[in-house]
Design an enzyme around this catalytic site. Sequence first.
Site, PDB file in Angstrom:
ATOM      1  CB  THR A  43      11.027   2.611 -36.837  1.00 28.42           C
ATOM      2  OG1 THR A  43      11.902   3.724 -36.612  1.00 28.42           O
ATOM      3  CG2 THR A  43       9.565   2.900 -36.904  1.00 28.42           C
ATOM      4  CE  LYS A  79      11.675   1.622 -48.036  1.00 25.64           C
ATOM      5  NZ  LYS A  79      10.677   2.241 -46.860  1.00 25.64           N
ATOM      6  CD  GLU A 127       2.704  -7.806 -48.041  1.00 27.11           C
ATOM      7  OE1 GLU A 127       2.198  -8.849 -48.750  1.00 27.11           O
ATOM      8  OE2 GLU A 127       2.442  -6.636 -48.686  1.00 27.11           O
ATOM      9  CB  VAL A 141       5.551  -2.847 -51.436  1.00 34.05           C
ATOM     10  CG1 VAL A 141       4.791  -2.162 -52.426  1.00 34.05           C
ATOM     11  CG2 VAL A 141       6.919  -3.344 -52.299  1.00 34.05           C
ATOM     12  N   GLY A 163       4.240  -0.618 -46.526  1.00 29.48           N
ATOM     13  CA  GLY A 163       4.312  -0.813 -45.000  1.00 29.48           C
ATOM     14  C   GLY A 163       3.166  -2.039 -44.650  1.00 29.48           C
ATOM     15  N   GLY A 213       8.308  14.346 -37.633  1.00 29.41           N
ATOM     16  CA  GLY A 213       8.873  13.051 -37.675  1.00 29.41           C
ATOM     17  C   GLY A 213       8.273  12.190 -38.918  1.00 29.41           C
ATOM     18  CG  ASP A 224      10.832   5.085 -50.005  1.00 31.52           C
ATOM     19  OD1 ASP A 224      11.451   4.224 -49.368  1.00 31.52           O
ATOM     20  OD2 ASP A 224       9.393   5.259 -49.976  1.00 31.52           O
ATOM     21  CE  LYS A 244       7.884   2.622 -49.683  1.00 31.71           C
ATOM     22  NZ  LYS A 244       7.312   3.739 -49.375  1.00 31.71           N
TER      23      LYS A 244
HETATM   24  N1  LIG Z   1      10.317   2.933 -40.527  1.00 33.78           N
HETATM   25  C1  LIG Z   1       9.445   2.348 -41.453  1.00 33.78           C
HETATM   26  O1  LIG Z   1       8.126   2.995 -41.285  1.00 33.78           O
HETATM   27  C2  LIG Z   1       9.483   1.622 -42.561  1.00 33.78           C
HETATM   28  C3  LIG Z   1       8.310   1.234 -43.275  1.00 33.78           C
HETATM   29  C4  LIG Z   1       8.676   0.148 -44.358  1.00 33.78           C
HETATM   30  C5  LIG Z   1       9.976  -0.341 -44.438  1.00 33.78           C
HETATM   31  N2  LIG Z   1      10.815   0.175 -43.708  1.00 33.78           N
HETATM   32  C6  LIG Z   1      12.227  -0.332 -43.994  1.00 33.78           C
HETATM   33  O2  LIG Z   1      12.607  -1.104 -42.825  1.00 33.78           O
HETATM   34  C7  LIG Z   1      13.913  -1.206 -42.693  1.00 33.78           C
HETATM   35  C8  LIG Z   1      14.426  -0.692 -41.251  1.00 33.78           C
HETATM   36  O3  LIG Z   1      14.024   0.667 -41.147  1.00 33.78           O
HETATM   37  P1  LIG Z   1      13.793   1.460 -39.904  1.00 33.78           P
HETATM   38  O4  LIG Z   1      13.013   2.601 -40.237  1.00 33.78           O
HETATM   39  O5  LIG Z   1      13.440   0.576 -38.728  1.00 33.78           O
HETATM   40  O6  LIG Z   1      15.304   1.706 -39.569  1.00 33.78           O
HETATM   41  P2  LIG Z   1      16.023   2.402 -38.272  1.00 33.78           P
HETATM   42  O7  LIG Z   1      14.908   2.747 -37.212  1.00 33.78           O
HETATM   43  O8  LIG Z   1      17.098   3.296 -38.679  1.00 33.78           O
HETATM   44  O9  LIG Z   1      16.492   1.309 -37.724  1.00 33.78           O
HETATM   45  C9  LIG Z   1      17.763   0.299 -38.188  1.00 33.78           C
HETATM   46  C10 LIG Z   1      18.324  -0.348 -37.358  1.00 33.78           C
HETATM   47  O10 LIG Z   1      19.492  -1.189 -37.840  1.00 33.78           O
HETATM   48  C11 LIG Z   1      20.431  -1.575 -36.876  1.00 33.78           C
HETATM   49  N3  LIG Z   1      21.777  -1.373 -37.758  1.00 33.78           N
HETATM   50  C12 LIG Z   1      22.187  -0.285 -38.636  1.00 33.78           C
HETATM   51  N4  LIG Z   1      23.566  -0.769 -39.136  1.00 33.78           N
HETATM   52  C13 LIG Z   1      23.661  -1.956 -38.382  1.00 33.78           C
HETATM   53  C14 LIG Z   1      24.861  -2.757 -38.470  1.00 33.78           C
HETATM   54  N5  LIG Z   1      25.907  -2.555 -39.270  1.00 33.78           N
HETATM   55  N6  LIG Z   1      25.006  -4.058 -37.571  1.00 33.78           N
HETATM   56  C15 LIG Z   1      24.010  -4.030 -36.839  1.00 33.78           C
HETATM   57  N7  LIG Z   1      22.622  -3.240 -36.640  1.00 33.78           N
HETATM   58  C16 LIG Z   1      22.587  -2.348 -37.501  1.00 33.78           C
HETATM   59  C17 LIG Z   1      20.452  -0.207 -36.179  1.00 33.78           C
HETATM   60  O11 LIG Z   1      21.108  -0.174 -34.898  1.00 33.78           O
HETATM   61  P3  LIG Z   1      21.121   0.815 -33.732  1.00 33.78           P
HETATM   62  O12 LIG Z   1      19.792   1.379 -33.278  1.00 33.78           O
HETATM   63  O13 LIG Z   1      21.858   0.341 -32.667  1.00 33.78           O
HETATM   64  O14 LIG Z   1      21.530   2.038 -34.475  1.00 33.78           O
HETATM   65  C18 LIG Z   1      18.837   0.047 -36.032  1.00 33.78           C
HETATM   66  O15 LIG Z   1      18.529  -0.692 -34.881  1.00 33.78           O
HETATM   67  C19 LIG Z   1      14.304  -0.325 -43.885  1.00 33.78           C
HETATM   68  O16 LIG Z   1      15.213  -1.251 -44.636  1.00 33.78           O
HETATM   69  C20 LIG Z   1      13.391   0.511 -44.239  1.00 33.78           C
HETATM   70  O17 LIG Z   1      13.444   0.890 -45.374  1.00 33.78           O
HETATM   71  C21 LIG Z   1      10.848   0.821 -42.869  1.00 33.78           C
END
Ligand SMILES: NC(=O)c1ccc[n+]([C@@H]2O[C@H](COP(=O)([O-])OP(=O)(O)OC[C@H]3O[C@@H](n4cnc5c(N)ncnc54)[C@H](OP(=O)(O)O)[C@@H]3O)[C@@H](O)[C@H]2O)c1
Length: 435
Positions: free
Chosen positions: A14, A107, A131, A134, A136, A189, A203, A207
Amino acid sequence: MAQPLRIALAGLGTVGGGVIRLIETNGALIARRAGRPIEIVAVCARDRGKDRGVDLSRYPWEDDMTLLAGREDVDVVVELVGGADGPALALARRTLAAGKGLVTANKAMIAHHGMELAEAAEKAGAPLKFEAAVAGGIPVIKGLREGAAANRVARVYGILNGTCNYILSTMERSGRDFAEVLKDAQDLGYAEADPAFDIEGVDAAHKLAILAGIAFGGRIDFAAMEIAGITRIRAADIAQAAALGYKIRLIGLAESEGAENGMGGLFQRVQPCLVPREHPLAAVDGPTNAVVVEGNFSGRLLFQGAGAGDGPTASAVVADLIDIARGDTGMPFSVPVAELETLARADSGRRRARAYLRFTVADRPGVLAEITAAMRDAGVSIESLIQQGRPEEGGEVLVAMVTHEGPESGVAHALALLEGSASLTEPPLVMPLLG
Ligand SMILES: NC(=O)c1ccc[n+]([C@@H]2O[C@H](COP(=O)([O-])OP(=O)(O)OC[C@H]3O[C@@H](n4cnc5c(N)ncnc54)[C@H](OP(=O)(O)O)[C@@H]3O)[C@@H](O)[C@H]2O)c1
């Protein structure tokens, strides 16, 4: 124009996908504001074949994420994988040890290992920025570190988890119960397939721990965090709160005890609270986040916006990259780690609050007298007994009350007196009223 800032993206989910789209869409504007372009020189995820809605063919692919840290052509590694430990932490350590900058949205990792990583960054003279970790897209870390830097902060609190806020505001609107609304949130979602970290408050606690570290100049102490989630809230609680003029919100609150009584100590808690309808946080609906900072000269500052999602989170990640491109590599926690204080833990029993208490009791005579006697014996005075509901099926009755302001230890004492009572059909639910 100066040399580009060369970045490697670990994680293309994402947030990673959002970062690519943002840099591709606003590249020229970003380059102007940063003084140089931001160039993606390597990307990595688990599955190379996955369709991510962006054209990855122009970016060199790295199979092993930890190798990103050692690449000569990388200035900054952007960690968007997630998880407090494991591969994300290994990558972060390697990146900083190699003297490269690290930008992360993680986080959990910063809440648990932020001190170690900040020390490593200092030692290497490398930037560490988070940044996006915490709230988003809301620039609250920047707001605290820079905008409010001149203030002594008395309290920082807010709505830090969009999933919980979506569930609570939907329960409020629809009158439906928690489990049903959670299921809908998952289908839409707004909640993960495994929502435990969100709905149990962890979570938000991650933060809050980061915010508290920056706001109070202390070492992050995640173990000191008191955490309660929203799973026990019923539609009836929301209706009772509404009748009293309150909304229920999951609030993360960190407060310096010294702000009120000069005793020192930091209080950190995530817990559902009753928020007065006229308070700005009561108006925060859906998956939105909001953070309030109370500074001794700034007064109350309110930061509000999207707490998650690809666009908002990418916006925060790229803001960090722009800072680094400009040469702003300031201390991650404002001051060197060695100067961060080890803050004492506040005794939450001394904290004074009004509280909402809800008892689920057997429908038989004498139960109410038993509860009120326990309150009296613990020195808790009841301001209003809101409801003695009609028996539901199975003979269960909900009794809700609001206490006068008093130390939390009083309520804890009353509940201890009632513990094991055959009159209670489940443990009582306690929610403070946000003062
Ligand atoms: N989503 C949000 O709105 C949001 C908001 C604030 C902070 N965050 C933080 O941002 C971070 C990412 O979140 P996200 O929602 O983007 O997660 P996500 O959609 O699950 O994406 C995680 C990515 O990491 C890759 N990955 C996982 N294990 C791996 C490994 N061993 N080697 C290489 N790549 C690996 C996955 O690969 P594949 O795609 O190939 O499976 C995927 O592309 C997290 O720390 C989350 O807490 C997210």
